[in-house]
Design an enzyme around this catalytic site. Structure first.
Site, PDB file in Angstrom:
ATOM      1  N   LYS A  19       0.815  -1.220   0.000  1.00 56.57           N
ATOM      2  CA  LYS A  19       0.000   0.000   0.000  1.00 56.57           C
ATOM      3  C   LYS A  19       0.844   1.264   0.000  1.00 56.57           C
ATOM      4  O   LYS A  19       0.453   2.287  -0.575  1.00 56.57           O
ATOM      5  CB  LYS A  19      -0.953  -0.018   1.194  1.00 56.57           C
ATOM      6  N   GLU A  78      -3.683   6.467   8.581  1.00 58.78           N
ATOM      7  CA  GLU A  78      -4.612   7.191   7.718  1.00 58.78           C
ATOM      8  C   GLU A  78      -5.735   7.778   8.558  1.00 58.78           C
ATOM      9  O   GLU A  78      -6.099   7.221   9.608  1.00 58.78           O
ATOM     10  CB  GLU A  78      -5.239   6.262   6.675  1.00 58.78           C
ATOM     11  N   HIS A 117     -14.707  -6.657   7.077  1.00 61.63           N
ATOM     12  CA  HIS A 117     -13.987  -5.952   6.016  1.00 61.63           C
ATOM     13  C   HIS A 117     -13.960  -6.741   4.705  1.00 61.63           C
ATOM     14  O   HIS A 117     -13.150  -6.460   3.822  1.00 61.63           O
ATOM     15  CB  HIS A 117     -12.552  -5.621   6.441  1.00 61.63           C
ATOM     16  N   ARG A 126      -5.536  -8.493  -9.955  1.00 66.62           N
ATOM     17  CA  ARG A 126      -6.091  -9.792 -10.351  1.00 66.62           C
ATOM     18  C   ARG A 126      -7.549  -9.605 -10.738  1.00 66.62           C
ATOM     19  O   ARG A 126      -8.100  -8.509 -10.644  1.00 66.62           O
ATOM     20  CB  ARG A 126      -6.015 -10.772  -9.178  1.00 66.62           C
TER      21      ARG A 126
END
Length: 502
Positions: A118, A202, A237, A294
């Protein structure tokens, strides 16, 4: 052009079948791999050839790149399609495939490496002015420095594993008092799950929607987006219900997000099918989240609204062909929904279930698609993801797609295990979902263990059933007129079968 004559699918279940079918339509010979637990699986029976690559555990079979490459060598395979999960985003496996002289149906190892982390993904997209969630753009390990940055960003904040996914290595922190403990927990979990304890900070976006954009790129520099998917109905999630298009995006916002997704793909010279994920806040500001390198589980809803076969497009790109369409050629037609049918008990915190599919009857009819890898009598193995099927419906608009999904859920007959079908019915009937006014907190805000029973189809009441039965009994007890017509031959088939008259 790099011709693919024989394709090995390095996966199992519904996605293996999905890829095998498209390859067959393209005239490509196919090879399936399987573990000892999947010896009788549908994808094994469907492929032209099949080879066992190890024991039931994923680490003994589907994650064994050496065994897969050896099978390719023995069977004269030209290319490998990884599906999703397992080795699909493993850059080292992709590199070994190409070094073996085979075609990897997916992006380059370099693109995987950039977008698989990330933090490196954030660095790559900076030059394109992609909106990013406020926070750090590099790993941080100093707790005091992290506290200072968190205070600047403003609580609540999110501590995330750099190499993370599926919610692992992620912690929400609401205040400075709990920061240190939560950061250490995130580091420990990231280290355990990914072998990499790197974390970053974040701003935690409250009430976000999860919007993702499908992209396709070829080896000739052409990149397009295939519009968005709404993926906000999630548990742990992970997505449970997806739809395309989103009910909240305007044409202008769709175009902006689509262009950003194309730029993200361009930032890593992406080829093949990929997905760029964004968070959309309550003010309709969007932020780049990550890129999945993907094919996605939810790709069928994009196929439904665009009329494209994404697996065939992946294979064509892998053969070196240019995309046969431009962005201007692509339009949205209708609306599609996908319900992931998991072997889980939603009334017990979505706990996975195993057992035998005592009854397994798929829904049919207009606008209904079922991607699965099971049939009646088969066992749900304990070793793999508990998804049984992807139930997809398509309609001229969102309302028709929802109505068809409700009909399909009621037609889908599964016994022997608990499933998420009832949960799907509950969501699709909930006012928040019907109105489009929902976010990733839907389950937290609206769902309870008793909700499924409340949303179940209501049959006749006990009183009504008793009244019907009484009327039937009284009718049968009435003396029949003594006429020649009263013979066995004159009794209806329905009554004859009910009463035993022959």
């Amino acid at each position: 052009m790099k011709q693919i004559k024989k394709l090995l699918v390095a996966n199992r279940g519904e996605i293996a079948l999905r890829v095998l079918r498209s390859a067959k339509e393209m005239g490509i010979q196919t090879v399936a791999i399987y573990s000892t637990a999947d010896r009788n699986a549908l994808h094994v029976r469907y492929a032209d050839e099949a080879v066992c690559v190890g024991g039931p555990q994923s680490s003994e079979s589907y994650l064994r790149g050496d065994a897969i490459l050896e099978a390719c060598r023995r069977l004269g395979v030209d290319a490998i399609h990884p599906g999703y999960g397992f080795l699909s985003e493993n850059a080292e496996f992709a590199r070994l495939v190409t070094e073996a002289g085979l075609i990897f149906v997916g992006p380059s190892p370099e693109a995987m490496n950039i977008m698989g982390d990330k933090l490196s993904a954030k660095q790559a997209v900076k030059a394109y002015n992609i909106p990013l969630v406020p926070g750090t753009d590099e790993a941080i390990s100093d707790v005091e420095e992290a506290k200072r940055i968190a205070a600047e960003v403003g609580f609540p904040i999110l501590i995330k594993a750099s190499a993370g996914g599926g919610g692992k290595g992620m912690r929400i922190v609401n205040s400075a008092a709990e920061f240190e403990e939560q950061m250490q927990l995130a580091i420990n979990e990231a280290t355990s799950a990914f072998g990499d304890g790197s974390v970053f900070i974040e701003k935690f976006v409250t009430g976000p929607r999860h919007i993702e954009i499908q992209v396709l790129g070829d080896e000739h520099g052409n990149i397009v987006h295939l519009f968005e998917r709404e993926c906000s109905i999630q548990r742990r999630h992970q997505k449970v219900i997806e739809e395309a298009p989103s009910s909240v995006l305007t044409p202008e916002l769709r175009a902006r997000m689509g262009q950003c997704a194309v730029d993200v793909a361009r930032a890593c010279d992406y080829t093949g099918a990929g997905t760029v994920e964004f968070l959309l806040d309550e003010q309709r500001n969007f932020y780049f989240l990550e890129m999945n390198t993907r094919l996605q589980v939810e790709h069928p809803v994009t196929e439904q609204i665009t009329g494209l076969d994404l697996v065939k497009e992946q294979i064509r790109v892998a053969q070196g062909l240019p995309l046969p369409f431009s962005q201007q050629d692509l339009t949205i037609t209708g609306h599609a929904l996908e319900l992931r049918v998991y072997a889980e008990d939603p009334q017990n915190n979505f706990l996975p279930d195993i057992g035998t599919l005592t009854t397994y009857v798929r829904p049919q009819g207009p606008g209904v698609r079922v991607d699965d890898g099971f049939e009646q009598g088969m066992d749900i193995p304990i070793y793999y993801d508990p998804m049984i099927a992807k139930l997809v419906t398509f309609g001229k608009d969102r309302q028709e797609a929802i109505e068809r999904m409700l009909r399909a859920i009621d037609e889908y007959q599964i016994t022997g295990i608990q499933t998420t079908l009832g949960f799907g019915r509950y969501v699709l009937q909930h006012p928040a979902f019907v109105s489009g006014d929902f976010d990733t907190n839907f389950i937290r805000d609206h769902f309870s263990p008793t909700a499924i029973a409340d949303a179940a189809p209501q049959g006749p009441t006990t009183e009504k059933l008793a009244a019907v039965l009484t009327a039937m009994l009284l009718t049968e007890k009435k003396p029949a007129p003594a006429t020649a017509a009263d013979s066995a031959a004159s009794v209806s088939n329905w009554k004859r079968n009910r009463t035993g008259i022959r």
